[in-house]
Enzyme design. Structure first.
Site, mmCIF file in Angstrom:
data_model
loop_
_atom_site.group_PDB
_atom_site.id
_atom_site.type_symbol
_atom_site.label_atom_id
_atom_site.label_comp_id
_atom_site.label_asym_id
_atom_site.label_seq_id
_atom_site.Cartn_x
_atom_site.Cartn_y
_atom_site.Cartn_z
ATOM 1 C CG ASP A 9 -6.310 0.921 7.852
ATOM 2 O OD1 ASP A 9 -7.479 0.733 7.468
ATOM 3 O OD2 ASP A 9 -5.975 1.871 8.580
ATOM 4 C CG ASP A 131 -10.267 10.948 4.994
ATOM 5 O OD1 ASP A 131 -11.046 10.350 5.758
ATOM 6 O OD2 ASP A 131 -9.875 10.486 3.915
#
Length: 234
Positions: A9, A131
């Site tokens: 990330d 998500d």
């Protein structure tokens, strides 16, 4: 055999992890993105590397394209990229740069016709990222509610040639507390599209349990930075 996809990330070209997707929880990782790619590339069991442009996800347009392009040259492993991808031209730019797969989240939720078009244009190369807190879908870097139900939405996608559905249980992400096995298993049963589990994975036992649920692949975040996770793997 379930596939292993370690995650990188990025915020400002720095490898970080967030907890529950909260940007004020940013934690710099011990390895740089370059070091992580070199480390993961030594394992035959790593099928691909998962890279997310976190600021891109929040800002709604890609921010790390040039840096990710430089990372692509460091490995022969497949790479998938997500975060801020909102247009066909962005997808084409990533593919032209050697990225193997693109991940679409918010844009695909807000415009399912566009998602279908991208999946049919690039069959098997577009992954849909969903998500959720429980069954409630979030968008724009997990910061906005949608009032959409996870299972109802996913059932709409059954005839789309997606590479897979990446499911992140936000409450588990970055906590090393184990995936939400119950919801993940239900999602696998609710769709014919391959399901990829993300969030909370701690160790190989979690991977084995996900495999027993017929999960296609697991995205490993913080745990991938621990040598103990890789013990016995080649």
């Amino acid at each position: 055999m379930i596939e292993l996809w370690p995650a990188i990330d990025l915020i400002g070209s720095t490898s970080v992890r967030l907890t529950e997707g909260k940007y004020d929880s940013e934690e710099k990782m011990s390895r740089s993105a370059e070091e992580s790619i070199a480390y993961y590339s030594q394992f035959e069991c790593v099928n691909r590397i998962h890279i997310v442009d976190l600021i891109g996800a929040k800002a709604q347009h890609a921010r790390e394209f040039d840096y990710i392009k430089s990372l692509r040259r460091l490995t022969t492993k497949d790479i998938e990229v997500g975060g801020g991808i909102r247009t066909k031209s962005q997808i084409m730019d990533y593919f032209a740069a050697g990225i193997n797969y693109c991940i679409v989240g918010t844009k695909g939720i807000q415009d399912t016709d566009w998602l279908k078009e991208m999946a049919h244009t690039f069959p098997g190369r577009i992954y849909f990222s969903v998500d959720a807190y429980g069954e409630d879908i979030k968008v724009n870097g997990w910061e906005e509610d949608t009032e959409l139900n996870l299972f109802s939405f996913v059932k709409q996608l059954s005839d789309i040639p997606l590479g897979g559905i990446i499911y992140t249980h936000i409450a588990k992400d970055g906590k090393m507390s184990g995936p939400n096995f119950e919801l993940t298993g239900q999602l696998v049963k609710a769709t014919t599209i391959p399901v990829i589990a993300s969030g909370g994975i701690r160790h190989q036992q979690d991977i084995q349990r996900l495999a027993s649920l017929n999960v296609h692949a697991a995205i490993i975040g913080k745990a991938a930075h621990q040598a103990s996770f890789w013990e016995g793997l080649k």
